[in-house]
Design a protein around this motif. Sequence first.
Motif, PDB file in Angstrom:
ATOM      1  N   PHE A 258      39.223  29.972  32.792  1.00  0.00           N
ATOM      2  CA  PHE A 258      39.421  31.089  31.862  1.00  0.00           C
ATOM      3  C   PHE A 258      40.863  31.582  31.922  1.00  0.00           C
ATOM      4  CE2 PHE A 258      37.852  32.940  35.836  1.00  0.00           C
ATOM      5  CZ  PHE A 258      38.761  33.959  36.067  1.00  0.00           C
ATOM      6  N   MET A 259      41.256  32.322  30.892  1.00  0.00           N
ATOM      7  CA  MET A 259      42.635  32.790  30.761  1.00  0.00           C
ATOM      8  C   MET A 259      42.706  34.320  30.876  1.00  0.00           C
ATOM      9  SD  MET A 259      43.948  29.851  30.420  1.00  0.00           S
ATOM     10  CE  MET A 259      45.664  30.293  30.070  1.00  0.00           C
ATOM     11  N   LEU A 260      43.915  34.849  30.979  1.00  0.00           N
ATOM     12  CA  LEU A 260      44.109  36.293  31.069  1.00  0.00           C
ATOM     13  C   LEU A 260      43.544  36.992  29.839  1.00  0.00           C
ATOM     14  CD1 LEU A 260      45.436  38.400  32.992  1.00  0.00           C
ATOM     15  CD2 LEU A 260      47.484  38.257  31.553  1.00  0.00           C
ATOM     16  N   SER A 261      43.598  36.343  28.695  1.00  0.00           N
ATOM     17  CA  SER A 261      43.088  36.924  27.449  1.00  0.00           C
ATOM     18  C   SER A 261      41.572  37.128  27.473  1.00  0.00           C
ATOM     19  CB  SER A 261      43.454  36.030  26.260  1.00  0.00           C
ATOM     20  OG  SER A 261      42.905  34.733  26.414  1.00  0.00           O
ATOM     21  N   HIS A 262      40.886  36.515  28.427  1.00  0.00           N
ATOM     22  CA  HIS A 262      39.439  36.680  28.541  1.00  0.00           C
ATOM     23  C   HIS A 262      39.067  37.880  29.405  1.00  0.00           C
ATOM     24  CE1 HIS A 262      39.470  32.144  27.679  1.00  0.00           C
ATOM     25  NE2 HIS A 262      38.986  32.744  26.611  1.00  0.00           N
ATOM     26  N   LEU A 263      40.080  38.610  29.900  1.00  0.00           N
ATOM     27  CA  LEU A 263      39.833  39.769  30.755  1.00  0.00           C
ATOM     28  C   LEU A 263      40.083  41.067  29.991  1.00  0.00           C
ATOM     29  CD1 LEU A 263      41.672  38.557  33.983  1.00  0.00           C
ATOM     30  CD2 LEU A 263      39.243  38.315  33.417  1.00  0.00           C
ATOM     31  N   PRO A 271      35.223  40.799  32.152  1.00  0.00           N
ATOM     32  CA  PRO A 271      35.427  40.058  30.906  1.00  0.00           C
ATOM     33  C   PRO A 271      35.609  40.998  29.717  1.00  0.00           C
ATOM     34  CG  PRO A 271      33.560  39.161  32.133  1.00  0.00           C
ATOM     35  CD  PRO A 271      33.927  40.459  32.791  1.00  0.00           C
ATOM     36  N   SER A 272      36.540  40.644  28.841  1.00  0.00           N
ATOM     37  CA  SER A 272      36.686  41.333  27.560  1.00  0.00           C
ATOM     38  C   SER A 272      35.586  40.830  26.635  1.00  0.00           C
ATOM     39  CB  SER A 272      38.052  40.991  26.959  1.00  0.00           C
ATOM     40  OG  SER A 272      38.142  39.585  26.736  1.00  0.00           O
TER      41      SER A 272
END
Length: 290
Positions: A258-263, A271-272
Amino acid sequence: MNVPRRPLTLLAALIAGAALAWVPAAPASAATVPVSTASASAATSSAASIGAMASLGDSITRGFNACGFYVDCPSRSWSTGSSQTVDSHYLRLLATEPSLVAHNDARSGAKVADLPGQAERAVSQGAGYVTILMGANDACTSSEASMTTVAAFEAAFRTAMRTLTTGLPTSSIFVAGIPDIRRLWEVGKDSSSARTAWAALGICQSMLARPRSTDQADVDRRERVHQRVAEFNAVMARVCEEQATCRHDGGAVFGYPFMLSHLSRWDYFHPSAAGQRLLAEVTYRAVPDL
């Protein structure tokens, strides 16, 4: 995962310093998800026999910080959420069972010791399908020394599984692995916003303390915490495999990069909405015929 507690002034300072180009939606607070229009899915032909489903776990499954500041957002849960943005297991199964009822029995801050009690609720709800995502809080603690032991983890997980298989002998159980929290460190350590949130809110210090340190002691600590998560996942896979009605994700969640954008940008930890959608997709691929 755990919900850190800090003075409101500190939280306000953190928010003021973050550049958030995101407007949160209104949170959903109901634990039971209402029926809504389903998205097209590969739901199984026997899904009509489920009747009800229940999700067990912690703040990940409660959708914490996925739609508002420091609130549970069960509508965006990967398992029982009603938001089409996430496309949860619940919405996918609605394609073949429009009357499906979903119960979110997870609790923010829960550890595996809470799982047996959640399992009892799922039994009382007559769930035909149960999802479990539990254990991040047993490794993500204030220090390495306070992590749950593997033996204690296994004892609690076995108790919960016994409760489910005895009380719901024909129901399908799906166990998702704990995400790799070392990956969390990897994607966030070079972000000043993430580091600020982790330090100010005291998040997962067993792994995230001194995030930019390359000292051998810190490198070794991170590896030991990573190994503890792997051991927890191995326990859940082994215990699940002992039951004919249980299926494990086979390492899909733990191994996903997973990437930072998924937080969530509230804490760079949970998770976002995008992360919840990813989790729903990755786990649903591993769901067997129900």
